[in-house]
Design a protein around this motif. Structure first.
Motif, PDB file in Angstrom:
ATOM      1  N   ARG A  92      45.383  12.083 -28.914  1.00  0.00           N
ATOM      2  CA  ARG A  92      46.067  12.987 -29.398  1.00  0.00           C
ATOM      3  C   ARG A  92      45.824  14.184 -28.696  1.00  0.00           C
ATOM      4  O   ARG A  92      46.719  15.269 -28.453  1.00  0.00           O
ATOM      5  CB  ARG A  92      45.812  13.201 -30.922  1.00  0.00           C
ATOM      6  N   VAL A  93      44.725  14.804 -28.441  1.00  0.00           N
ATOM      7  CA  VAL A  93      44.320  15.876 -27.800  1.00  0.00           C
ATOM      8  C   VAL A  93      44.918  15.854 -26.296  1.00  0.00           C
ATOM      9  O   VAL A  93      45.503  16.827 -25.555  1.00  0.00           O
ATOM     10  CB  VAL A  93      42.706  15.905 -27.627  1.00  0.00           C
ATOM     11  N   LYS A  94      44.680  14.555 -25.758  1.00  0.00           N
ATOM     12  CA  LYS A  94      45.249  14.648 -24.401  1.00  0.00           C
ATOM     13  C   LYS A  94      46.961  14.984 -24.232  1.00  0.00           C
ATOM     14  O   LYS A  94      47.244  15.592 -23.415  1.00  0.00           O
ATOM     15  CB  LYS A  94      45.010  13.148 -23.860  1.00  0.00           C
ATOM     16  N   THR A  95      47.401  14.440 -25.266  1.00  0.00           N
ATOM     17  CA  THR A  95      49.091  14.398 -25.189  1.00  0.00           C
ATOM     18  C   THR A  95      49.414  15.665 -25.940  1.00  0.00           C
ATOM     19  O   THR A  95      50.561  16.240 -25.737  1.00  0.00           O
ATOM     20  CB  THR A  95      49.636  13.198 -25.856  1.00  0.00           C
ATOM     21  N   GLY A  96      48.708  16.425 -26.744  1.00  0.00           N
ATOM     22  CA  GLY A  96      48.996  17.368 -27.470  1.00  0.00           C
ATOM     23  C   GLY A  96      50.184  17.102 -28.673  1.00  0.00           C
ATOM     24  O   GLY A  96      50.563  17.913 -29.539  1.00  0.00           O
ATOM     25  N   ILE A  97      50.225  15.613 -28.742  1.00  0.00           N
ATOM     26  CA  ILE A  97      51.328  15.224 -29.784  1.00  0.00           C
ATOM     27  C   ILE A  97      50.704  15.297 -31.146  1.00  0.00           C
ATOM     28  O   ILE A  97      49.618  15.076 -31.497  1.00  0.00           O
ATOM     29  CB  ILE A  97      51.470  13.613 -29.447  1.00  0.00           C
ATOM     30  N   LEU A  98      51.514  16.110 -32.053  1.00  0.00           N
ATOM     31  CA  LEU A  98      51.005  16.263 -33.527  1.00  0.00           C
ATOM     32  C   LEU A  98      49.742  17.197 -33.540  1.00  0.00           C
ATOM     33  O   LEU A  98      48.858  16.890 -34.241  1.00  0.00           O
ATOM     34  CB  LEU A  98      51.018  15.068 -34.060  1.00  0.00           C
ATOM     35  N   MET A  99      49.633  18.209 -32.483  1.00  0.00           N
ATOM     36  CA  MET A  99      48.437  19.248 -32.331  1.00  0.00           C
ATOM     37  C   MET A  99      49.186  20.294 -32.572  1.00  0.00           C
ATOM     38  O   MET A  99      50.063  20.820 -32.123  1.00  0.00           O
ATOM     39  CB  MET A  99      47.737  18.860 -31.024  1.00  0.00           C
ATOM     40  N   ASP A 100      48.027  21.159 -33.427  1.00  0.00           N
ATOM     41  CA  ASP A 100      48.332  22.640 -33.659  1.00  0.00           C
ATOM     42  C   ASP A 100      47.051  23.313 -32.959  1.00  0.00           C
ATOM     43  O   ASP A 100      46.066  23.385 -33.433  1.00  0.00           O
ATOM     44  CB  ASP A 100      48.289  23.177 -34.952  1.00  0.00           C
ATOM     45  N   GLY A 101      47.424  23.562 -31.655  1.00  0.00           N
ATOM     46  CA  GLY A 101      46.375  23.786 -30.798  1.00  0.00           C
ATOM     47  C   GLY A 101      45.302  22.820 -30.607  1.00  0.00           C
ATOM     48  O   GLY A 101      45.631  21.902 -30.415  1.00  0.00           O
ATOM     49  N   ALA A 102      43.992  23.232 -31.240  1.00  0.00           N
ATOM     50  CA  ALA A 102      42.951  22.208 -31.060  1.00  0.00           C
ATOM     51  C   ALA A 102      42.792  21.347 -32.366  1.00  0.00           C
ATOM     52  O   ALA A 102      42.001  20.444 -32.403  1.00  0.00           O
ATOM     53  CB  ALA A 102      41.499  22.820 -30.684  1.00  0.00           C
ATOM     54  N   VAL A 103      43.702  21.512 -33.346  1.00  0.00           N
ATOM     55  CA  VAL A 103      43.516  20.756 -34.722  1.00  0.00           C
ATOM     56  C   VAL A 103      44.692  19.945 -34.799  1.00  0.00           C
ATOM     57  O   VAL A 103      45.851  20.300 -34.638  1.00  0.00           O
ATOM     58  CB  VAL A 103      43.208  21.706 -35.866  1.00  0.00           C
ATOM     59  N   PRO A 104      44.535  18.872 -35.395  1.00  0.00           N
ATOM     60  CA  PRO A 104      45.669  17.991 -35.907  1.00  0.00           C
ATOM     61  C   PRO A 104      46.530  18.631 -36.719  1.00  0.00           C
ATOM     62  O   PRO A 104      46.038  19.298 -37.762  1.00  0.00           O
ATOM     63  CB  PRO A 104      44.788  16.632 -36.373  1.00  0.00           C
ATOM     64  N   ALA A 105      47.993  18.476 -36.553  1.00  0.00           N
ATOM     65  CA  ALA A 105      49.054  18.914 -37.624  1.00  0.00           C
ATOM     66  C   ALA A 105      48.544  18.546 -39.027  1.00  0.00           C
ATOM     67  O   ALA A 105      48.173  17.195 -39.098  1.00  0.00           O
ATOM     68  CB  ALA A 105      50.275  18.365 -37.158  1.00  0.00           C
ATOM     69  N   GLY A 106      48.787  19.229 -39.871  1.00  0.00           N
ATOM     70  CA  GLY A 106      48.730  19.130 -41.272  1.00  0.00           C
ATOM     71  C   GLY A 106      46.925  19.112 -41.507  1.00  0.00           C
ATOM     72  O   GLY A 106      46.770  18.638 -42.588  1.00  0.00           O
ATOM     73  N   GLY A 107      46.188  19.407 -40.599  1.00  0.00           N
ATOM     74  CA  GLY A 107      44.791  19.359 -40.778  1.00  0.00           C
ATOM     75  C   GLY A 107      44.154  18.092 -40.928  1.00  0.00           C
ATOM     76  O   GLY A 107      42.908  18.128 -41.375  1.00  0.00           O
ATOM     77  N   ALA A 108      44.605  17.094 -40.770  1.00  0.00           N
ATOM     78  CA  ALA A 108      43.907  15.474 -40.899  1.00  0.00           C
ATOM     79  C   ALA A 108      44.501  14.826 -39.640  1.00  0.00           C
ATOM     80  O   ALA A 108      45.531  14.886 -39.014  1.00  0.00           O
ATOM     81  CB  ALA A 108      44.229  15.106 -42.114  1.00  0.00           C
ATOM     82  N   TRP A 109      43.821  13.842 -39.261  1.00  0.00           N
ATOM     83  CA  TRP A 109      44.076  12.890 -38.004  1.00  0.00           C
ATOM     84  C   TRP A 109      44.842  11.758 -38.735  1.00  0.00           C
ATOM     85  O   TRP A 109      45.625  11.111 -37.979  1.00  0.00           O
ATOM     86  CB  TRP A 109      42.888  12.363 -37.456  1.00  0.00           C
ATOM     87  N   ASN A 110      44.718  11.546 -39.997  1.00  0.00           N
ATOM     88  CA  ASN A 110      45.068  10.344 -40.467  1.00  0.00           C
ATOM     89  C   ASN A 110      45.494  10.345 -41.805  1.00  0.00           C
ATOM     90  O   ASN A 110      45.029  10.928 -42.686  1.00  0.00           O
ATOM     91  CB  ASN A 110      43.696   9.361 -40.398  1.00  0.00           C
ATOM     92  N   PHE A 111      46.834   9.796 -42.096  1.00  0.00           N
ATOM     93  CA  PHE A 111      47.316   9.827 -43.316  1.00  0.00           C
ATOM     94  C   PHE A 111      47.591   8.404 -43.916  1.00  0.00           C
ATOM     95  O   PHE A 111      48.374   8.007 -44.810  1.00  0.00           O
ATOM     96  CB  PHE A 111      48.672  10.483 -43.173  1.00  0.00           C
ATOM     97  N   ASP A 112      46.539   7.458 -43.601  1.00  0.00           N
ATOM     98  CA  ASP A 112      46.532   6.196 -44.031  1.00  0.00           C
ATOM     99  C   ASP A 112      46.709   5.887 -45.462  1.00  0.00           C
ATOM    100  O   ASP A 112      47.408   4.984 -45.931  1.00  0.00           O
ATOM    101  CB  ASP A 112      45.529   5.319 -43.456  1.00  0.00           C
ATOM    102  N   ALA A 113      46.082   6.663 -46.090  1.00  0.00           N
ATOM    103  CA  ALA A 113      45.868   6.619 -47.648  1.00  0.00           C
ATOM    104  C   ALA A 113      47.362   6.787 -48.062  1.00  0.00           C
ATOM    105  O   ALA A 113      47.686   6.111 -49.206  1.00  0.00           O
ATOM    106  CB  ALA A 113      45.019   7.664 -48.330  1.00  0.00           C
ATOM    107  N   GLU A 114      48.202   7.390 -47.483  1.00  0.00           N
ATOM    108  CA  GLU A 114      49.386   7.836 -48.356  1.00  0.00           C
ATOM    109  C   GLU A 114      50.589   6.644 -47.678  1.00  0.00           C
ATOM    110  O   GLU A 114      51.843   6.686 -47.991  1.00  0.00           O
ATOM    111  CB  GLU A 114      50.268   9.021 -47.897  1.00  0.00           C
ATOM    112  N   ASN A 115      49.958   5.791 -46.838  1.00  0.00           N
ATOM    113  CA  ASN A 115      51.010   4.871 -46.035  1.00  0.00           C
ATOM    114  C   ASN A 115      50.692   3.315 -46.416  1.00  0.00           C
ATOM    115  O   ASN A 115      50.659   2.576 -45.658  1.00  0.00           O
ATOM    116  CB  ASN A 115      50.514   5.126 -44.592  1.00  0.00           C
ATOM    117  N   ARG A 116      50.208   3.277 -47.744  1.00  0.00           N
ATOM    118  CA  ARG A 116      49.981   1.760 -48.116  1.00  0.00           C
ATOM    119  C   ARG A 116      50.736   1.532 -49.555  1.00  0.00           C
ATOM    120  O   ARG A 116      50.311   0.962 -50.242  1.00  0.00           O
ATOM    121  CB  ARG A 116      48.500   1.467 -48.209  1.00  0.00           C
TER     122      ARG A 116
END
Ligand SMILES: Cc1cc2nc3c(=O)[nH]c(=O)nc-3n(C[C@H](O)[C@H](O)[C@H](O)COP(=O)(O)OP(=O)(O)OC[C@H]3O[C@@H](n4cnc5c(N)ncnc54)[C@H](O)[C@@H]3O)c2cc1C
Ligand code: SF4
Length: 531
Positions: free
Chosen positions: A178-202
């Motif tokens: 994610r850091v390398k590609t900048g995909i879903l990154m807001d600067g140095a932090v992940p978009a939405g403040g979390a790396w992982n939304f698995d809990a919402e995806n089940r």
């Protein structure tokens, strides 16, 4: 496709380096899963001094009983890609419908006299070894360029092991990507403040779910010809070709992807683990076959997913869930494969030794979840991730099917199957035969999980609540028997310790009855029977 199971050390033969005219024309050998406009082997070459070699080898396609749809896809994609290359000014020496690749290669060498054969890095270990050997036969220098359809490098992966770690989790690697590609990154932090939304995806499926219609994939001439070729030479292979709907050109693949981003991505995240009888796809992209052949690039798809999120068209959990599959899981299994082959393919940490169950060949079983999965695979050569992992793979794990047999089965039955992706997904993620390198715990589950995430059990002759007796769901006894068989190993695994304790605390008579039922089921499978 491409066979060749385990090959020993990679031979690197050094030839004196030739330059300029000494080299003669360069041959760029493009194999069936390299139909990408970004093919790195062509980079920097002069079209007037380069000949592209493409061979349809029937022997290669017969090495395993590949699903007919997969063969159609590869032959049609190769022919379409050859057209694209010719239009772009390349000379293409194309051999259609040949018995093997040795004779066409000899013809090619006699006609063009190349001193050097260049190819983009092969995705499969066995093919790499084989092409090197073939180049050697003709005294050609053999050269590979980096694989253009992945975004991570072996060096980046290796750095994660630098502190002597034996294993690296997918999550650690994914964050680096994610850091390398900048995909879903807001600067140095992940978009939405979390790396992982698995809990919402089940989320389990809900009654009355609506699914968009399948996009129409027009059959071009190459797909039509490839269907005829496959019907002629591979009639005994498994699978159905009717209603062939896999895109075989880049334009077709882009149109299929457009449809996914427009009509499915928004619901992909929450329902990515859900399963429904008679509805194979739900909100999945079904793009893996096109990606693995090279028609689509993972990064362009991640950029589209991010674009849809930034435009407010899809929730972050869906965009992130999709990106995680591509720059997380797909890259992780690719790097894991090349870091551990060829030894990895032979692993069998749990000592599993059952043959392939009979219903994995013909789909004839009373288990509703299995029956639906096999019908889907017969029709499409595809099933979504949770069907692969928690219905088909989970059963093989619990019953103890021999890992190499299972890997081959997944490899030849799926349109997106290749050794590089099957080996880590089957040996590692699904069967835990690597002893825990890819996954920290086995994905073992009883009927409870399948019932929670699907509507299969309501229409099944087996009782999902029972573990013993003829009417009991086979997954239940096999699940507890699997825990019992591996009790000592799993007791020290923090993620399995609870279930081991649960088993240990059970009444001795109940345990015996469960293990007897499991033994009967396993013996039935071993004898080629079914239930
Ligand atoms: C037992 C087993 C066997 C599998 N065999 C294959 C295989 O041969 N080829 C293959 O491409 N995938 C394989 N997968 C991974 C995954 O199941 C498929 O990529 C996915 O189901 C393809 O459908 P889709 O395109 O709709 O994917 P989506 O759910 O829409 O996901 C998007 C993309 O992410 C990538 N992806 C997701 N998960 C994985 C993963 N675990 N490994 C690699 N790529 C992933 C694929 O390119 C996929 O197209 C396997 C998984 C399991 C559990
Ligand atoms: S009861 Fe068991 S076999 Fe039947 S559908 Fe449910 S999990 Fe599958």
């Amino acid at each position: 496709m491409h066979g060749g199971r385990v090959h020993r050390a990679r031979r690197r033969r050094s030839w004196p380096r030739l330059t300029g005219d000494e080299l003669g024309p360069t041959t760029v050998w493009i194999t069936g899963d390299q139909c990408t406009p970004r093919n790195s082997a062509l980079r920097g070459l002069d079209a007037s001094r380069t000949v592209v070699l493409m061979i349809e080898s029937l022997a290669d396609a017969r090495r395993l009983p590949y699903h007919k749809r997969k063969l159609v896809l590869i032959f049609a994609a190769m022919r379409g890609f050859a057209d694209d290359l010719r239009s772009a000014g390349w000379t293409v020496d194309y051999y259609e419908e040949r018995d093997n690749d040795e004779a066409p290669l000899a013809e090619h060498v006699a006609r063009y006299g190349p001193r050097r054969i260049r190819t983009m890095m092969q995705s499969e270990y066995g093919v790499d070894t084989r092409l090197r050997a073939l180049a050697d036969v003709h005294g050609c220098e053999f050269e590979t360029t980096e694989h253009a359809n992945f975004i991570s490098t072996a060096a980046e992966f290796e750095r994660l092991f630098a502190r002597g770690q034996k294993r690296v989790t997918m999550e650690t690697f994914y964050r680096k990507m994610r850091v390398k590609t900048g995909i879903l990154m807001d600067g140095a932090v992940p978009a939405g403040g979390a790396w992982n939304f698995d809990a919402e995806n089940r989320r389990p499926p809900k009654p009355g779910m609506h699914f968009p219609p399948e996009p129409r994939v027009p059959l071009g001439n190459h797909a039509r010809d490839a269907i005829a070729l496959v019907e002629k030479h591979f009639a005994s292979h498994p699978g159905e070709i009717g209603n062939f709907d896999i895109p075989v050109t880049r334009a077709g693949a882009l149109a299929y992807a457009d449809d996914f981003f427009r009509s499915r991505l928004a619901d992909f995240g929450p329902y990515e683990d859900a399963m429904l009888a008679g509805e194979a796809r739900l909100y999945h992209s079904r793009l893996s076959a096109a990606i693995n052949v090279g028609l689509l690039h993972p990064l362009e798809l991640c950029e589209r997913a991010e674009g849809a999120y930034r435009a407010g068209a899809v929730p972050l959990a869906s965009a992130e869930g999709f990106v995680r599959q591509l720059i997380g899981w797909r890259e992780f299994v690719w790097q894991s494969y090349w870091r551990t082959m060829p030894e990895y393919r032979t692993r069998n940490a749990l000592g599993a030794d059952l043959p392939l169950p009979a219903f994995y060949v013909d789909g004839e079983t009373d288990m509703a979840c299995q029956r639906d999965a096999h019908r889907t695979i017969r029709e499409l050569g595809w099933a979504h991730h949770i069907v692969r992992l928690m219905v088909l793979g989970n059963f093989a794990l619990l019953a103890g099917v021999e890992p190499q047999t299972m890997t081959d089965w997944f490899w030849y039955m799926f349109v997106d199957g290749y050794d590089w992706v099957m080996v880590p997904n089957v040996i590692g993620m699904t069967l835990h035969a690597d002893g825990g390198l890819i996954g920290t715990k086995p994905y073992a589950a009883s009927a409870n999980y399948i019932d929670k995430m699907s509507d299969y059990c309501g229409g099944c002759r087996y009782d999902r609540k029972k573990a013993t007796g003829d009417a009991a769901c086979p997954y239940n006894a096999l699940y507890w028997d699997f825990i019992a068989r591996n009790e000592r190993r799993f007791a020290s695994n923090p993620r399995m310790a609870l279930v081991v304790r649960n088993w240990a605390s059970r009444d001795a008579a109940v345990k015996t009855a469960i293990r007897e039922r499991a033994a009967t089921l396993r013996e039935t499978l071993r004898a080629g029977g079914r239930f």
